[in-house]
Design an enzyme around this catalytic site. Structure first.
Site, PDB file in Angstrom:
ATOM      1  N   HIS A 104     -62.338  -7.153 -53.996  1.00 52.59           N
ATOM      2  CA  HIS A 104     -62.363  -7.287 -55.454  1.00 52.59           C
ATOM      3  C   HIS A 104     -62.942  -8.654 -55.848  1.00 52.59           C
ATOM      4  O   HIS A 104     -63.748  -8.761 -56.769  1.00 52.59           O
ATOM      5  CB  HIS A 104     -60.939  -7.207 -56.032  1.00 52.59           C
ATOM      6  CG  HIS A 104     -60.236  -5.910 -55.767  1.00 52.59           C
ATOM      7  ND1 HIS A 104     -59.204  -5.793 -54.865  1.00 52.59           N
ATOM      8  CD2 HIS A 104     -60.409  -4.678 -56.290  1.00 52.59           C
ATOM      9  CE1 HIS A 104     -58.770  -4.552 -54.852  1.00 52.59           C
ATOM     10  NE2 HIS A 104     -59.466  -3.844 -55.697  1.00 52.59           N
ATOM     11  N   GLY A 134     -67.979  -1.766 -55.519  1.00 56.11           N
ATOM     12  CA  GLY A 134     -68.093  -2.044 -54.084  1.00 56.11           C
ATOM     13  C   GLY A 134     -68.636  -0.827 -53.350  1.00 56.11           C
ATOM     14  O   GLY A 134     -68.322   0.303 -53.705  1.00 56.11           O
ATOM     15  N   LEU A 157     -61.518  -3.908 -46.184  1.00 60.18           N
ATOM     16  CA  LEU A 157     -60.367  -4.275 -47.015  1.00 60.18           C
ATOM     17  C   LEU A 157     -60.073  -3.168 -48.019  1.00 60.18           C
ATOM     18  O   LEU A 157     -60.991  -2.567 -48.571  1.00 60.18           O
ATOM     19  CB  LEU A 157     -60.646  -5.579 -47.762  1.00 60.18           C
ATOM     20  CG  LEU A 157     -60.822  -6.834 -46.922  1.00 60.18           C
ATOM     21  CD1 LEU A 157     -61.005  -8.048 -47.813  1.00 60.18           C
ATOM     22  CD2 LEU A 157     -59.626  -7.042 -45.996  1.00 60.18           C
ATOM     23  N   SER A 158     -58.799  -2.892 -48.201  1.00 56.38           N
ATOM     24  CA  SER A 158     -58.381  -1.858 -49.146  1.00 56.38           C
ATOM     25  C   SER A 158     -56.950  -2.163 -49.573  1.00 56.38           C
ATOM     26  O   SER A 158     -56.146  -2.664 -48.777  1.00 56.38           O
ATOM     27  CB  SER A 158     -58.428  -0.486 -48.460  1.00 56.38           C
ATOM     28  OG  SER A 158     -57.620   0.436 -49.164  1.00 56.38           O
ATOM     29  N   ASP A 214     -66.470   2.191 -51.750  1.00 58.31           N
ATOM     30  CA  ASP A 214     -66.299   3.483 -52.420  1.00 58.31           C
ATOM     31  C   ASP A 214     -67.688   3.980 -52.822  1.00 58.31           C
ATOM     32  O   ASP A 214     -68.001   4.103 -54.004  1.00 58.31           O
ATOM     33  CB  ASP A 214     -65.388   3.327 -53.636  1.00 58.31           C
ATOM     34  CG  ASP A 214     -64.018   2.817 -53.239  1.00 58.31           C
ATOM     35  OD1 ASP A 214     -63.138   3.618 -52.984  1.00 58.31           O
ATOM     36  OD2 ASP A 214     -63.856   1.574 -53.137  1.00 58.31           O
ATOM     37  N   GLY A 260     -56.348  -3.111 -59.348  1.00 58.89           N
ATOM     38  CA  GLY A 260     -55.480  -4.238 -59.017  1.00 58.89           C
ATOM     39  C   GLY A 260     -55.132  -4.337 -57.541  1.00 58.89           C
ATOM     40  O   GLY A 260     -55.794  -3.737 -56.697  1.00 58.89           O
ATOM     41  N   ARG A 263     -54.752  -0.167 -49.923  1.00 57.49           N
ATOM     42  CA  ARG A 263     -53.833   0.705 -49.180  1.00 57.49           C
ATOM     43  C   ARG A 263     -53.575   0.232 -47.748  1.00 57.49           C
ATOM     44  O   ARG A 263     -52.680   0.766 -47.087  1.00 57.49           O
ATOM     45  CB  ARG A 263     -54.370   2.142 -49.160  1.00 57.49           C
ATOM     46  CG  ARG A 263     -54.319   2.806 -50.537  1.00 57.49           C
ATOM     47  CD  ARG A 263     -54.695   4.271 -50.472  1.00 57.49           C
ATOM     48  NE  ARG A 263     -54.441   4.950 -51.727  1.00 57.49           N
ATOM     49  CZ  ARG A 263     -55.369   5.270 -52.635  1.00 57.49           C
ATOM     50  NH1 ARG A 263     -56.637   4.949 -52.414  1.00 57.49           N
ATOM     51  NH2 ARG A 263     -55.039   5.894 -53.740  1.00 57.49           N
TER      52      ARG A 263
HETATM   53  P1  AMP Z   1     -59.998  -0.355 -56.542  1.00 59.00           P
HETATM   54  O1  AMP Z   1     -59.124  -1.397 -57.121  1.00 59.00           O
HETATM   55  O2  AMP Z   1     -59.597   0.095 -55.188  1.00 59.00           O
HETATM   56  O3  AMP Z   1     -60.271   0.780 -57.508  1.00 59.00           O
HETATM   57  O4  AMP Z   1     -61.413  -1.035 -56.322  1.00 59.00           O
HETATM   58  C1  AMP Z   1     -62.070  -1.716 -57.366  1.00 59.00           C
HETATM   59  C2  AMP Z   1     -63.467  -2.055 -56.911  1.00 59.00           C
HETATM   60  O5  AMP Z   1     -63.410  -2.871 -55.740  1.00 59.00           O
HETATM   61  C3  AMP Z   1     -64.284  -0.804 -56.539  1.00 59.00           C
HETATM   62  O6  AMP Z   1     -65.607  -0.946 -57.024  1.00 59.00           O
HETATM   63  C4  AMP Z   1     -64.249  -0.837 -55.040  1.00 59.00           C
HETATM   64  O7  AMP Z   1     -65.361  -0.219 -54.434  1.00 59.00           O
HETATM   65  C5  AMP Z   1     -64.255  -2.326 -54.763  1.00 59.00           C
HETATM   66  N1  AMP Z   1     -63.766  -2.590 -53.407  1.00 59.00           N
HETATM   67  C6  AMP Z   1     -62.600  -2.139 -52.860  1.00 59.00           C
HETATM   68  N2  AMP Z   1     -62.525  -2.506 -51.564  1.00 59.00           N
HETATM   69  C7  AMP Z   1     -63.661  -3.194 -51.289  1.00 59.00           C
HETATM   70  C8  AMP Z   1     -64.185  -3.840 -50.120  1.00 59.00           C
HETATM   71  N3  AMP Z   1     -63.518  -3.848 -48.968  1.00 59.00           N
HETATM   72  N4  AMP Z   1     -65.387  -4.432 -50.206  1.00 59.00           N
HETATM   73  C9  AMP Z   1     -66.076  -4.433 -51.379  1.00 59.00           C
HETATM   74  N5  AMP Z   1     -65.649  -3.846 -52.506  1.00 59.00           N
HETATM   75  C10 AMP Z   1     -64.454  -3.249 -52.468  1.00 59.00           C
END
Ligand code: AMP
Length: 290
Positions: free
Chosen positions: A37, A147, A184-185, A150, A31, A187
């Site tokens: 995402h 993505g 993008l993150s 990661d 989320g 965090r």
């Molecule tokens: P998360 O919610 O952080 O667990 O991420 C969910 C999915 O989104 C994972 O497959 C991540 O690798 C992907 N994701 C997060 N940040 C990015 C980004 N900047 N570019 C592409 N994919 C991303």
């Protein structure tokens, strides 16, 4: 778009879609959506009949000293974003049903999970593979979208899918960045303005490494010191710099084929990761892994 909050309701929700040619694309997330995402959800929409997105802040992938409690949660905002990107079912199960009392089964990938982030976050990938295995069994997707941000996570999940003969495809999509270069993150919202300046240096360091590799540098220690030089600021605490095989994540001594350059650093209390695939001999293009 249907919002499904209970584990018992997800299978009936999936059954509502006609069985004929039902390709399910699945995007697992924690989320706090951003364009990273959203890029995965959009791609899943293009390639499938039904798109399922999960939001689950998975406790088993956080160590006790990490930010599980503080992790941003905003389902109302995410709901709108998911809907606009083409999500059909937003699945947000509660922790108690995913890990009921007495829960006792874990999935663990060896080797690649012990390297890079696995060194500083022991048990993290075991939590990731466990929740992915559970979600894959629940959703029964044809294709799952991750993505490249990661990279290690996606590779480890790919290993699990191969080793356990899971009948699904993993697709790994490019990193979405801010104009400044910061990946993008969820965090990033914790970063103070001055820390954001430091965060930009991660991508600068990766670009510097790519530049010197493209100019012919093949000595890993010289590439590492070039990266260190860019990141040499009091606010940046490097966790690792890995110059590794994109397939195994094993460190390379000499650069003789495509390489993954991956970084993790703490900026204040915020741990950020970033990476870049560099194709040796391929001008202006990163290597492809999927
Ligand atoms: P998360 O919610 O952080 O667990 O991420 C969910 C999915 O989104 C994972 O497959 C991540 O690798 C992907 N994701 C997060 N940040 C990015 C980004 N900047 N570019 C592409 N994919 C991303």
């Amino acid at each position: 778009m249907k919002l499904v909050r209970s584990l018992g309701r997800i299978t009936p929700a999936l059954k509502q879609f006609p069985e004929k040619e039902k390709r399910i694309g699945f995007v697992p997330t924690m989320g706090a959506f951003h364009e990273g995402h959203i890029s995965l959800i959009r791609k899943a929409k293009k390639e499938n009949d039904v798109v399922v997105v999960s939001i689950f802040v998975n406790p088993t992938q956080f160590a006790p000293n990490e930010d599980y409690e503080k992790y941003p949660r905003d389902i109302r905002r995410d709901r709108e974003k998911a809907k606009n990107a083409g999500c059909d079912i937003l699945f947000c199960p509660d922790t108690g049903s995913m890990y009921p009392k007495g829960y006792n089964t874990y999935v663990e990938v060896k080797k690649a999970a012990a390297l890079m982030c696995g060194r500083s976050r022991p048990g993290h990938f075991r939590g990731v593979t466990t929740i992915c295995a559970k979600l894959f069994n629940i959703i029964t997707p044809d294709t799952v979208y991750f993505g490249r941000k990661d990279y290690q996570q996606a590779l480890i999940v790919k290993n699990m899918v191969n080793d356990l003969n899971m009948d699904l495809k993993i697709k790994i999509l490019p990193i979405v960045r801010e104009k400044s270069g910061i990946a993008l993150s969820s965090r990033n919202r914790y970063l103070l303005p001055a820390q954001r300046e430091d965060a930009k240096l991660l991508y600068q360091a990766l670009k510097k490494a790519r530049k010197i590799i493209r100019a012919g540098e093949r000595d890993v220690s010289r590439i590492r010191s070039a990266i260190r030089k860019v990141l040499n600021k009091p606010g940046i605490n490097i966790d690792y710099i890995s110059i590794a095989s994109p397939d195994t994540l094993k460190r390379k001594r000499k650069i003789d084929e495509n390489v993954l350059i991956a970084l993790a650093a703490k900026i204040g209390k915020v741990r950020l990761i970033d990476n870049m695939l560099v194709g040796v001999g391929i001008k202006n293009k990163g290597a492809k892994i999927c």
